[in-house]
Design an enzyme around this catalytic site. Structure first.
Site, PDB file in Angstrom:
ATOM      1  N   GLU A  69      55.928 -29.977   4.812  1.00  0.00           N
ATOM      2  CA  GLU A  69      56.199 -28.544   4.639  1.00  0.00           C
ATOM      3  C   GLU A  69      55.169 -27.712   5.390  1.00  0.00           C
ATOM      4  OE1 GLU A  69      57.911 -26.147   3.875  1.00  0.00           O
ATOM      5  OE2 GLU A  69      59.384 -26.582   2.325  1.00  0.00           O
ATOM      6  N   ASN A 126      61.326 -19.994  -1.025  1.00  0.00           N
ATOM      7  CA  ASN A 126      61.302 -20.496   0.345  1.00  0.00           C
ATOM      8  C   ASN A 126      61.645 -19.372   1.317  1.00  0.00           C
ATOM      9  OD1 ASN A 126      60.587 -23.287   0.883  1.00  0.00           O
ATOM     10  ND2 ASN A 126      62.279 -23.872  -0.463  1.00  0.00           N
ATOM     11  N   ASP A 155      65.963 -23.718   2.997  1.00  0.00           N
ATOM     12  CA  ASP A 155      64.575 -24.076   2.722  1.00  0.00           C
ATOM     13  C   ASP A 155      63.672 -23.114   3.493  1.00  0.00           C
ATOM     14  OD1 ASP A 155      62.064 -25.661   2.402  1.00  0.00           O
ATOM     15  OD2 ASP A 155      63.411 -27.192   1.636  1.00  0.00           O
TER      16      ASP A 155
END
Length: 288
Positions: free
Chosen positions: A16, A144, A194
């Protein structure tokens, strides 16, 4: 557009938060559940182990990052590895951790929190600005897609669990003004937004968890084009390189069915595409 290619083959359980440092010309990213921060330079791969989960970063100066972690925001020296906490972030809540985050055009830093087991409504989105951490939104499950339009007057954010991305007008000081509006709703088609980033033309490039791709939507919310990746669970894109025409993409193995990696050997890798049709924006500097 061609498919994204391998950039780094270290497998992340939950890759991430890719950040292209605009003055170091270097990519940093995270494996959240492994409490690791990763990078590469001319000498090869770099890896820092933390004592808590870390998930996102902004750049402060040539050598220093602001890193978002499970209990706070940290000043991190990329040369020495020294770290110092500059602000608390739900430090007394053992249920939550940090997730997606990005610096805003005014030098603030927006950061989301969520339950470690994605407990419904356990998360929130905060803004760190001039030493203060202020809650902007509450009751979010998986925050997100935090990013900002090139004109600096619109912020975006998502709740992956709801399948929606919102857009929010922000004032001259960088604070939300008025109510957020739906930018794109994927809930009816089963797509999971996301991480995301805005390019220099105002398009939003959105990682679709489980979708094997980064989808580009125009400022009007309409789909335009997609970048295919060799990992199902892509998590976040970042523009980088000298001309900001390369796109780096993190991915994850978390949540894959048993045996799924046999069909996607690049799951959890970090990816790059060097022929993007548009330039990105340089990441904004965090002002402490």
């Amino acid at each position: 557009m061609t498919h994204a290619q391998h950039f780094d083959d270290r497998v992340c359980t939950l890759g991430e938060g890719p950040l292209w440092h605009p003055t170091r010309k270097q990519l940093f990213w995270f494996d959240i559940t492994a409490a690791r921060m990763l990078s590469r330079n001319a000498s090869g791969p770099l890896d820092w182990q933390w004592d808590e989960m870390v998930s996102a970063a902004g750049w402060i100066d040539e050598a220093t990052l602001l890193v978002a972690g499970e209990t706070g925001l940290w000043r991190f020296d990329t040369e020495s590895g020294a770290r110092e906490r500059v602000a608390l972030l739900e430090a007394d809540d053992v249920v939550t951790r940090s997730n997606d985050g990005r610096a805003d055009p005014l030098g603030g830093f927006w950061i989301g929190t969520m339950g470690k087991k994605a407990e419904p409504g356990a998360g929130a989105i905060y803004r760190y600005f001039r030493g203060e951490v202020r809650k902007l939104y509450r009751d979010i499950t998986i925050p997100n897609a935090i990013c900002f339009s090139p004109d600096g007057d619109t912020a975006y954010f998502a709740d992956t669990a709801k399948g929606a991305i919102w857009k929010q007008h922000i004032d001259r000081a960088g604070w939300p003004s008025g109510k957020p509006e739906i930018f794109a709703d994927f809930s009816g088609v089963g797509l999971n937004p996301d991480g995301a980033v805005c390019d220099a033309e105002g398009n939003l490039w959105i990682a679709q968890w489980g979708g094997w791709r980064i989808a580009c939507h125009g400022p009007d919310g309409r789909f335009r084009v997609a970048l295919d990746c060799g990992a199902a669970h892509v998590t976040c894109p970042a523009f980088g390189d000298d001309d900001l025409r390369s796109m780096y993409v993190t991915s994850a193995t978390e949540g894959l069915a048993d045996g799924a990696l046999e069909h996607q050997p690049g799951g959890g890798f970090t990816w790059v595409a060097t022929d993007m049709p548009t330039r990105g924006q340089a990441e904004h500097r965090v002002v402490l």
